[in-house]
Scaffold this motif. Structure first.
Motif, PDB file in Angstrom:
ATOM      1  N   VAL A 165       5.398  16.264  -1.391  1.00 19.14           N
ATOM      2  CA  VAL A 165       5.202  15.002  -0.674  1.00 19.14           C
ATOM      3  C   VAL A 165       6.301  14.028  -1.092  1.00 19.14           C
ATOM      4  O   VAL A 165       6.503  13.779  -2.277  1.00 19.14           O
ATOM      5  N   LYS A 166       6.985  13.501  -0.119  1.00 17.83           N
ATOM      6  CA  LYS A 166       8.020  12.505  -0.397  1.00 17.83           C
ATOM      7  C   LYS A 166       7.531  11.144   0.058  1.00 17.83           C
ATOM      8  O   LYS A 166       6.918  11.018   1.115  1.00 17.83           O
ATOM      9  N   LEU A 167       7.829  10.143  -0.762  1.00 20.18           N
ATOM     10  CA  LEU A 167       7.402   8.787  -0.469  1.00 20.18           C
ATOM     11  C   LEU A 167       8.616   7.902  -0.247  1.00 20.18           C
ATOM     12  O   LEU A 167       9.566   7.935  -1.028  1.00 20.18           O
ATOM     13  N   GLN A 168       8.554   7.109   0.799  1.00 18.72           N
ATOM     14  CA  GLN A 168       9.630   6.174   1.114  1.00 18.72           C
ATOM     15  C   GLN A 168       9.050   4.771   1.138  1.00 18.72           C
ATOM     16  O   GLN A 168       8.232   4.457   1.993  1.00 18.72           O
ATOM     17  N   ALA A 169       9.501   3.949   0.189  1.00 18.14           N
ATOM     18  CA  ALA A 169       8.992   2.583   0.087  1.00 18.14           C
ATOM     19  C   ALA A 169      10.019   1.589   0.604  1.00 18.14           C
ATOM     20  O   ALA A 169      11.219   1.817   0.518  1.00 18.14           O
ATOM     21  N   CYS A 170       9.507   0.484   1.114  1.00 12.49           N
ATOM     22  CA  CYS A 170      10.402  -0.586   1.544  1.00 12.49           C
ATOM     23  C   CYS A 170       9.654  -1.909   1.494  1.00 12.49           C
ATOM     24  O   CYS A 170       8.431  -1.929   1.351  1.00 12.49           O
ATOM     25  N   GLY A 171      10.398  -2.994   1.601  1.00  8.44           N
ATOM     26  CA  GLY A 171       9.783  -4.311   1.671  1.00  8.44           C
ATOM     27  C   GLY A 171      10.053  -5.217   0.496  1.00  8.44           C
ATOM     28  O   GLY A 171       9.647  -6.369   0.502  1.00  8.44           O
ATOM     29  N   GLY A 172      10.724  -4.727  -0.524  1.00  5.02           N
ATOM     30  CA  GLY A 172      11.036  -5.581  -1.656  1.00  5.02           C
ATOM     31  C   GLY A 172      12.054  -6.643  -1.278  1.00  5.02           C
ATOM     32  O   GLY A 172      12.615  -6.631  -0.188  1.00  5.02           O
ATOM     33  N   GLY A 173      12.268  -7.572  -2.183  1.00  4.80           N
ATOM     34  CA  GLY A 173      13.239  -8.615  -1.928  1.00  4.80           C
ATOM     35  C   GLY A 173      13.090  -9.748  -2.914  1.00  4.80           C
ATOM     36  O   GLY A 173      12.410  -9.610  -3.941  1.00  4.80           O
ATOM     37  N   ALA A 174      13.726 -10.850  -2.581  1.00  4.84           N
ATOM     38  CA  ALA A 174      13.701 -12.030  -3.456  1.00  4.84           C
ATOM     39  C   ALA A 174      13.008 -13.180  -2.747  1.00  4.84           C
ATOM     40  O   ALA A 174      13.321 -13.472  -1.580  1.00  4.84           O
ATOM     41  N   VAL A 175      12.075 -13.788  -3.444  1.00  9.25           N
ATOM     42  CA  VAL A 175      11.352 -14.939  -2.889  1.00  9.25           C
ATOM     43  C   VAL A 175      11.176 -15.986  -3.984  1.00  9.25           C
ATOM     44  O   VAL A 175      11.335 -15.699  -5.168  1.00  9.25           O
ATOM     45  N   GLN A 176      10.814 -17.171  -3.564  1.00  3.45           N
ATOM     46  CA  GLN A 176      10.484 -18.218  -4.526  1.00  3.45           C
ATOM     47  C   GLN A 176       9.011 -18.131  -4.894  1.00  3.45           C
ATOM     48  O   GLN A 176       8.199 -17.576  -4.142  1.00  3.45           O
ATOM     49  N   ALA A 177       8.685 -18.688  -6.027  1.00  7.99           N
ATOM     50  CA  ALA A 177       7.296 -18.725  -6.470  1.00  7.99           C
ATOM     51  C   ALA A 177       6.421 -19.356  -5.394  1.00  7.99           C
ATOM     52  O   ALA A 177       6.817 -20.349  -4.758  1.00  7.99           O
ATOM     53  N   GLY A 178       5.255 -18.740  -5.197  1.00  9.71           N
ATOM     54  CA  GLY A 178       4.364 -19.198  -4.146  1.00  9.71           C
ATOM     55  C   GLY A 178       4.572 -18.492  -2.824  1.00  9.71           C
ATOM     56  O   GLY A 178       3.755 -18.632  -1.904  1.00  9.71           O
ATOM     57  N   GLY A 179       5.652 -17.758  -2.724  1.00 11.00           N
ATOM     58  CA  GLY A 179       5.952 -17.043  -1.493  1.00 11.00           C
ATOM     59  C   GLY A 179       5.204 -15.730  -1.389  1.00 11.00           C
ATOM     60  O   GLY A 179       4.321 -15.424  -2.205  1.00 11.00           O
ATOM     61  N   TYR A 180       5.581 -14.933  -0.379  1.00  9.57           N
ATOM     62  CA  TYR A 180       4.872 -13.678  -0.152  1.00  9.57           C
ATOM     63  C   TYR A 180       5.856 -12.596   0.275  1.00  9.57           C
ATOM     64  O   TYR A 180       6.950 -12.868   0.784  1.00  9.57           O
ATOM     65  N   LEU A 181       5.422 -11.368   0.037  1.00 13.95           N
ATOM     66  CA  LEU A 181       6.137 -10.179   0.485  1.00 13.95           C
ATOM     67  C   LEU A 181       5.113  -9.118   0.859  1.00 13.95           C
ATOM     68  O   LEU A 181       3.991  -9.127   0.349  1.00 13.95           O
ATOM     69  N   ARG A 182       5.526  -8.208   1.704  1.00  9.47           N
ATOM     70  CA  ARG A 182       4.667  -7.087   2.077  1.00  9.47           C
ATOM     71  C   ARG A 182       5.443  -5.805   1.846  1.00  9.47           C
ATOM     72  O   ARG A 182       6.512  -5.608   2.435  1.00  9.47           O
ATOM     73  N   LEU A 183       4.924  -4.967   0.990  1.00 10.99           N
ATOM     74  CA  LEU A 183       5.533  -3.676   0.721  1.00 10.99           C
ATOM     75  C   LEU A 183       4.823  -2.614   1.557  1.00 10.99           C
ATOM     76  O   LEU A 183       3.625  -2.707   1.807  1.00 10.99           O
ATOM     77  N   SER A 184       5.576  -1.611   1.943  1.00  8.80           N
ATOM     78  CA  SER A 184       4.982  -0.470   2.624  1.00  8.80           C
ATOM     79  C   SER A 184       5.578   0.811   2.057  1.00  8.80           C
ATOM     80  O   SER A 184       6.695   0.813   1.535  1.00  8.80           O
ATOM     81  N   CYS A 185       4.822   1.860   2.165  1.00  8.34           N
ATOM     82  CA  CYS A 185       5.271   3.153   1.650  1.00  8.34           C
ATOM     83  C   CYS A 185       4.660   4.243   2.513  1.00  8.34           C
ATOM     84  O   CYS A 185       3.435   4.286   2.681  1.00  8.34           O
ATOM     85  N   THR A 186       5.501   5.115   3.029  1.00 13.91           N
ATOM     86  CA  THR A 186       5.054   6.192   3.895  1.00 13.91           C
ATOM     87  C   THR A 186       5.298   7.529   3.229  1.00 13.91           C
ATOM     88  O   THR A 186       6.388   7.778   2.694  1.00 13.91           O
ATOM     89  N   ALA A 187       4.283   8.363   3.265  1.00 13.10           N
ATOM     90  CA  ALA A 187       4.384   9.704   2.700  1.00 13.10           C
ATOM     91  C   ALA A 187       4.652  10.712   3.801  1.00 13.10           C
ATOM     92  O   ALA A 187       4.032  10.658   4.868  1.00 13.10           O
ATOM     93  N   SER A 188       5.566  11.616   3.529  1.00 11.19           N
ATOM     94  CA  SER A 188       5.863  12.671   4.488  1.00 11.19           C
ATOM     95  C   SER A 188       5.288  13.986   3.985  1.00 11.19           C
ATOM     96  O   SER A 188       5.013  14.144   2.798  1.00 11.19           O
ATOM     97  N   GLY A 189       5.113  14.920   4.874  1.00  8.46           N
ATOM     98  CA  GLY A 189       4.553  16.215   4.486  1.00  8.46           C
ATOM     99  C   GLY A 189       3.155  16.371   5.029  1.00  8.46           C
ATOM    100  O   GLY A 189       2.554  15.420   5.541  1.00  8.46           O
ATOM    101  N   SER A 190       2.633  17.579   4.899  1.00  9.94           N
ATOM    102  CA  SER A 190       1.336  17.875   5.510  1.00  9.94           C
ATOM    103  C   SER A 190       0.216  17.986   4.488  1.00  9.94           C
ATOM    104  O   SER A 190      -0.848  18.513   4.790  1.00  9.94           O
TER     105      SER A 190
END
Length: 118
Positions: A1-26
């Motif tokens: 199973v391979k996992l691909q994550a994305c959504g990181g970054g730089a924000v100021q305190a009080g801000g928000y981010l949304r991370l996602s990660c998709t797994a491939s394979g059966s």
């Protein structure tokens, strides 16, 4: 199973981010989760969610972060609100389950950097 994550970054305190990660394979994925690693620290659990939707959170993110998943697309999300500078870390997604040959697996994504400035 391979996992691909994305959504990181730089924000100021009080801000928000949304991370996602998709797994491939059966393989059948049971638990998916997010961990983080601060510089010179051990990797630690942030949040996890079972296939049935049971959630578990570290105390330091309760009330601020929400984990969710889309089983049909083998994707896990981490909504991070009210971010604090101490949340700065590399975030890793994780998936555990059974392969098609009924072997346990425990897979990690490549890590995505979250930087929160004060």
């Amino acid at each position: 199973v391979k996992l691909q994550a994305c959504g990181g970054g730089a924000v100021q305190a009080g801000g928000y981010l949304r991370l996602s990660c998709t797994a491939s394979g059966s393989s059948r994925i049971n638990t998916m989760g997010w961990y983080r690693q601060l510089p010179k620290k051990q990797r630690e659990l942030v949040a996890a969610i079972t296939r049935g939707g049971s959630e578990d959170y570290a105390e330091f993110v309760k009330g601020r972060f929400t984990i969710s998943r889309d089983n049909s697309n083998n994707t896990v999300f981490l909504q991070m609100n009210n971010l604090k500078p101490e949340d700065t870390a590399v975030y890793y997604c994780n998936a555990q389950g059974l392969t098609t040959s009924l072997r346990d697996f425990d897979s990690w994504g490549q890590g995505t950097l979250v930087t929160v400035s004060s």
